[in-house]
Design a protein around this motif. Structure first.
Motif, PDB file in Angstrom:
ATOM      1  N   ASP A  68      34.357   5.784  -7.795  1.00 27.55           N
ATOM      2  CA  ASP A  68      34.563   6.051  -9.211  1.00 27.55           C
ATOM      3  C   ASP A  68      35.326   7.372  -9.349  1.00 27.55           C
ATOM      4  O   ASP A  68      35.324   8.201  -8.448  1.00 27.55           O
ATOM      5  N   GLY A  69      35.944   7.561 -10.488  1.00 33.19           N
ATOM      6  CA  GLY A  69      36.620   8.827 -10.738  1.00 33.19           C
ATOM      7  C   GLY A  69      37.930   8.964  -9.985  1.00 33.19           C
ATOM      8  O   GLY A  69      38.449   7.990  -9.416  1.00 33.19           O
ATOM      9  N   PRO A  70      38.476  10.162  -9.927  1.00 32.19           N
ATOM     10  CA  PRO A  70      39.770  10.376  -9.274  1.00 32.19           C
ATOM     11  C   PRO A  70      39.685  10.337  -7.751  1.00 32.19           C
ATOM     12  O   PRO A  70      38.690  10.756  -7.166  1.00 32.19           O
ATOM     13  N   PHE A  71      40.713   9.800  -7.137  1.00 27.75           N
ATOM     14  CA  PHE A  71      40.821   9.798  -5.674  1.00 27.75           C
ATOM     15  C   PHE A  71      42.271   9.518  -5.309  1.00 27.75           C
ATOM     16  O   PHE A  71      43.109   9.223  -6.182  1.00 27.75           O
ATOM     17  N   MET A  72      42.596   9.599  -4.027  1.00 31.48           N
ATOM     18  CA  MET A  72      43.923   9.266  -3.526  1.00 31.48           C
ATOM     19  C   MET A  72      43.870   7.911  -2.838  1.00 31.48           C
ATOM     20  O   MET A  72      43.052   7.706  -1.941  1.00 31.48           O
ATOM     21  N   TYR A  73      44.721   7.011  -3.254  1.00 33.32           N
ATOM     22  CA  TYR A  73      44.861   5.686  -2.661  1.00 33.32           C
ATOM     23  C   TYR A  73      45.998   5.795  -1.651  1.00 33.32           C
ATOM     24  O   TYR A  73      47.153   6.008  -2.029  1.00 33.32           O
ATOM     25  N   ALA A  74      45.691   5.682  -0.357  1.00 30.06           N
ATOM     26  CA  ALA A  74      46.701   5.842   0.694  1.00 30.06           C
ATOM     27  C   ALA A  74      46.875   4.516   1.420  1.00 30.06           C
ATOM     28  O   ALA A  74      46.024   4.134   2.234  1.00 30.06           O
ATOM     29  N   GLY A  75      47.965   3.809   1.132  1.00 32.03           N
ATOM     30  CA  GLY A  75      48.104   2.455   1.637  1.00 32.03           C
ATOM     31  C   GLY A  75      49.188   2.249   2.674  1.00 32.03           C
ATOM     32  O   GLY A  75      50.210   2.938   2.682  1.00 32.03           O
ATOM     33  N   LYS A  76      48.963   1.279   3.551  1.00 29.69           N
ATOM     34  CA  LYS A  76      49.991   0.776   4.437  1.00 29.69           C
ATOM     35  C   LYS A  76      51.015   0.065   3.561  1.00 29.69           C
ATOM     36  O   LYS A  76      50.644  -0.645   2.628  1.00 29.69           O
ATOM     37  N   HIS A  77      52.305   0.233   3.870  1.00 32.31           N
ATOM     38  CA  HIS A  77      53.342  -0.304   2.991  1.00 32.31           C
ATOM     39  C   HIS A  77      54.251  -1.241   3.780  1.00 32.31           C
ATOM     40  O   HIS A  77      55.054  -0.802   4.599  1.00 32.31           O
ATOM     41  N   GLN A  78      54.108  -2.553   3.524  1.00 25.19           N
ATOM     42  CA  GLN A  78      54.909  -3.550   4.236  1.00 25.19           C
ATOM     43  C   GLN A  78      55.747  -4.431   3.317  1.00 25.19           C
ATOM     44  O   GLN A  78      56.671  -5.088   3.785  1.00 25.19           O
ATOM     45  N   CYS A  79      55.432  -4.443   2.026  1.00 25.47           N
ATOM     46  CA  CYS A  79      56.225  -5.275   1.114  1.00 25.47           C
ATOM     47  C   CYS A  79      56.102  -4.754  -0.315  1.00 25.47           C
ATOM     48  O   CYS A  79      55.280  -3.888  -0.617  1.00 25.47           O
ATOM     49  N   ASP A  92      43.197   3.367 -13.137  1.00 30.81           N
ATOM     50  CA  ASP A  92      44.341   4.014 -13.798  1.00 30.81           C
ATOM     51  C   ASP A  92      45.288   4.587 -12.748  1.00 30.81           C
ATOM     52  O   ASP A  92      45.301   5.795 -12.482  1.00 30.81           O
ATOM     53  N   SER A  93      46.087   3.721 -12.157  1.00 33.13           N
ATOM     54  CA  SER A  93      46.956   4.105 -11.049  1.00 33.13           C
ATOM     55  C   SER A  93      48.040   5.098 -11.466  1.00 33.13           C
ATOM     56  O   SER A  93      48.652   4.966 -12.531  1.00 33.13           O
ATOM     57  N   LEU A  94      48.282   6.050 -10.580  1.00 35.51           N
ATOM     58  CA  LEU A  94      49.341   7.040 -10.768  1.00 35.51           C
ATOM     59  C   LEU A  94      50.228   6.980  -9.529  1.00 35.51           C
ATOM     60  O   LEU A  94      49.877   7.498  -8.467  1.00 35.51           O
ATOM     61  N   ILE A  95      51.367   6.320  -9.649  1.00 33.41           N
ATOM     62  CA  ILE A  95      52.228   6.052  -8.503  1.00 33.41           C
ATOM     63  C   ILE A  95      53.192   7.211  -8.246  1.00 33.41           C
ATOM     64  O   ILE A  95      53.838   7.704  -9.170  1.00 33.41           O
ATOM     65  N   ILE A  96      53.297   7.628  -6.992  1.00 37.30           N
ATOM     66  CA  ILE A  96      54.352   8.537  -6.560  1.00 37.30           C
ATOM     67  C   ILE A  96      55.541   7.645  -6.198  1.00 37.30           C
ATOM     68  O   ILE A  96      55.485   6.889  -5.227  1.00 37.30           O
ATOM     69  N   MET A  97      56.614   7.690  -6.971  1.00 34.84           N
ATOM     70  CA  MET A  97      57.699   6.733  -6.824  1.00 34.84           C
ATOM     71  C   MET A  97      59.053   7.415  -6.630  1.00 34.84           C
ATOM     72  O   MET A  97      59.225   8.589  -6.957  1.00 34.84           O
ATOM     73  N   LYS A  98      60.001   6.668  -6.083  1.00 35.80           N
ATOM     74  CA  LYS A  98      61.354   7.175  -5.884  1.00 35.80           C
ATOM     75  C   LYS A  98      62.038   7.362  -7.241  1.00 35.80           C
ATOM     76  O   LYS A  98      62.013   6.468  -8.082  1.00 35.80           O
ATOM     77  N   ARG A  99      62.678   8.510  -7.422  1.00 35.46           N
ATOM     78  CA  ARG A  99      63.314   8.815  -8.702  1.00 35.46           C
ATOM     79  C   ARG A  99      64.379   7.781  -9.084  1.00 35.46           C
ATOM     80  O   ARG A  99      64.557   7.467 -10.261  1.00 35.46           O
ATOM     81  N   GLU A 100      65.105   7.240  -8.093  1.00 38.53           N
ATOM     82  CA  GLU A 100      66.184   6.308  -8.401  1.00 38.53           C
ATOM     83  C   GLU A 100      65.683   5.029  -9.065  1.00 38.53           C
ATOM     84  O   GLU A 100      66.457   4.320  -9.713  1.00 38.53           O
ATOM     85  N   GLN A 134      52.594  18.025 -11.045  1.00 35.16           N
ATOM     86  CA  GLN A 134      52.425  16.869 -11.931  1.00 35.16           C
ATOM     87  C   GLN A 134      51.117  16.135 -11.641  1.00 35.16           C
ATOM     88  O   GLN A 134      50.412  15.718 -12.566  1.00 35.16           O
ATOM     89  N   ALA A 135      50.804  15.972 -10.371  1.00 35.07           N
ATOM     90  CA  ALA A 135      49.569  15.270 -10.001  1.00 35.07           C
ATOM     91  C   ALA A 135      48.340  16.008 -10.511  1.00 35.07           C
ATOM     92  O   ALA A 135      47.410  15.388 -11.041  1.00 35.07           O
ATOM     93  N   LYS A 136      48.321  17.313 -10.363  1.00 35.01           N
ATOM     94  CA  LYS A 136      47.183  18.098 -10.842  1.00 35.01           C
ATOM     95  C   LYS A 136      47.017  17.952 -12.353  1.00 35.01           C
ATOM     96  O   LYS A 136      45.899  17.824 -12.860  1.00 35.01           O
ATOM     97  N   ALA A 137      48.131  17.973 -13.070  1.00 34.71           N
ATOM     98  CA  ALA A 137      48.070  17.865 -14.524  1.00 34.71           C
ATOM     99  C   ALA A 137      47.524  16.512 -14.966  1.00 34.71           C
ATOM    100  O   ALA A 137      46.783  16.413 -15.949  1.00 34.71           O
ATOM    101  N   SER A 141      43.055  17.022 -15.417  1.00 36.10           N
ATOM    102  CA  SER A 141      43.003  17.472 -16.811  1.00 36.10           C
ATOM    103  C   SER A 141      42.086  16.611 -17.658  1.00 36.10           C
ATOM    104  O   SER A 141      42.226  16.544 -18.862  1.00 36.10           O
ATOM    105  N   GLY A 142      41.169  15.935 -17.018  1.00 36.87           N
ATOM    106  CA  GLY A 142      40.224  15.099 -17.749  1.00 36.87           C
ATOM    107  C   GLY A 142      40.616  13.638 -17.786  1.00 36.87           C
ATOM    108  O   GLY A 142      39.817  12.780 -18.161  1.00 36.87           O
ATOM    109  N   ARG A 143      41.863  13.325 -17.381  1.00 31.01           N
ATOM    110  CA  ARG A 143      42.308  11.929 -17.400  1.00 31.01           C
ATOM    111  C   ARG A 143      41.821  11.184 -16.159  1.00 31.01           C
ATOM    112  O   ARG A 143      41.661   9.976 -16.179  1.00 31.01           O
ATOM    113  N   GLY A 144      41.580  11.913 -15.067  1.00 28.89           N
ATOM    114  CA  GLY A 144      40.958  11.327 -13.880  1.00 28.89           C
ATOM    115  C   GLY A 144      41.683  10.157 -13.279  1.00 28.89           C
ATOM    116  O   GLY A 144      41.058   9.182 -12.847  1.00 28.89           O
ATOM    117  N   ARG A 145      42.999  10.193 -13.204  1.00 30.90           N
ATOM    118  CA  ARG A 145      43.754   9.074 -12.659  1.00 30.90           C
ATOM    119  C   ARG A 145      43.659   9.033 -11.132  1.00 30.90           C
ATOM    120  O   ARG A 145      43.262  10.012 -10.502  1.00 30.90           O
TER     121      ARG A 145
END
Length: 255
Positions: A68-79, A92-100, A134-137, A141-145
């Motif tokens: 429950d609550g905030p955590f880091m989802y660290a996944g294997k990436h194959q597709c 409430d996923s918060l994706i670190i994504m490529k800017r392009e 950005q991640a800290k904010a 900040s109470g949003r707990g993503r």
């Protein structure tokens, strides 16, 4: 037949994206939660399409390990589907994504509205600081993503030698002071990192026991890589057996 079904699925994937992107266009002017629900619906539609068109079952194991609550989802990436799994299983996923990706129609618009974190793929100290800020904010900040990262940084073929990028993982881990949820998968057996071919079978996403906050850099990365890679290797063996194969074919071999 397999190639035909694969092409039909690609048409379904992007056709559904365009359709839902159009239907939900008004959500760009509504609260963020509406967009998040729309992305979840799309993710579930992909799961359905994989089964009905390509004969690909998907299974989620270890759901009880998701904290429950905030955590880091660290996944294997194959597709590509790996990116959508968190929207199905995480609050409430918060994706670190490529800017392009922000330049893509629909995908970029909804990524901005859903308040994801775009970064420069090339990376730099400045990029790292911005990502952490950005991640800290958004998390503290109470949003707990729940921050979603793929430690290898890009899609890799099943069996490829892993290359984990410690800098970003460790920076987020220390700044957020939250547990890490390692996620293993054999998705690349059915949905390769590149190309349009899709193979029938069963994709498994296994959510492993969390790694607690507070570990040092070396211990964190050693455990993260070990947990994910050992579980992924077992899932690959299992997946090959389901597909009636004993080894990886050439189109899935590491380059």
């Amino acid at each position: 037949m397999m190639q035909l079904r694969s092409l039909l699925f690609v048409a379904y994937l992007y056709g559904t994206m365009a359709l839902m992107g159009t239907v939900f266009i008004i959500a760009l002017f509504l609260p963020r939660v509406v967009i998040m629900r729309g992305i979840r619906i799309y993710a579930k539609s992909l799961r359905w399409g994989m089964k009905m068109i390509c004969g690909i079952e998907t299974e989620f194991r270890g759901l009880e390990n998701i904290p429950d609550g905030p955590f880091m989802y660290a996944g294997k990436h194959q597709c590509m589907f790996d990116i959508f799994v968190p929207f199905i299983v995480v609050r409430d996923s918060l994706i670190i994504m490529k800017r392009e990706l922000l330049w893509y129609p629909f995908l970029g618009w909804y990524a901005l509205k859903s308040d994801m974190i775009p970064i420069d793929r090339a990376g730099s100290t400045k990029t790292l600081r911005s990502m952490v800020k950005q991640a800290k904010a958004k998390v503290l900040s109470g949003r707990g993503r729940q921050v979603v990262i793929f430690p290898e940084g890009t899609r890799t073929a099943p069996g490829a030698t892993p290359h984990y990028h410690a800098a970003g993982v460790v920076a987020l881990y220390k700044a957020l002071d939250v547990p890490v949820l390692p996620v293993a998968t054999n998705a690349g057996l059915c949905w390769p990192a590149h190309g349009t071919r899709r193979r029938p079978g069963r994709i498994v996403y296994e959510f492993l026991p969390v790694i607690p906050a507070g570990m040092d850099r070396k211990a964190l990365m050693k455990r993260l890589e070990s947990d994910i890679e050992i579980a992924t290797d077992k899932l690959l063996t299992e997946g090959l057996a389901i597909q009636g194969r004993t080894r990886l074919d050439e189109d899935l071999q590491p380059q």
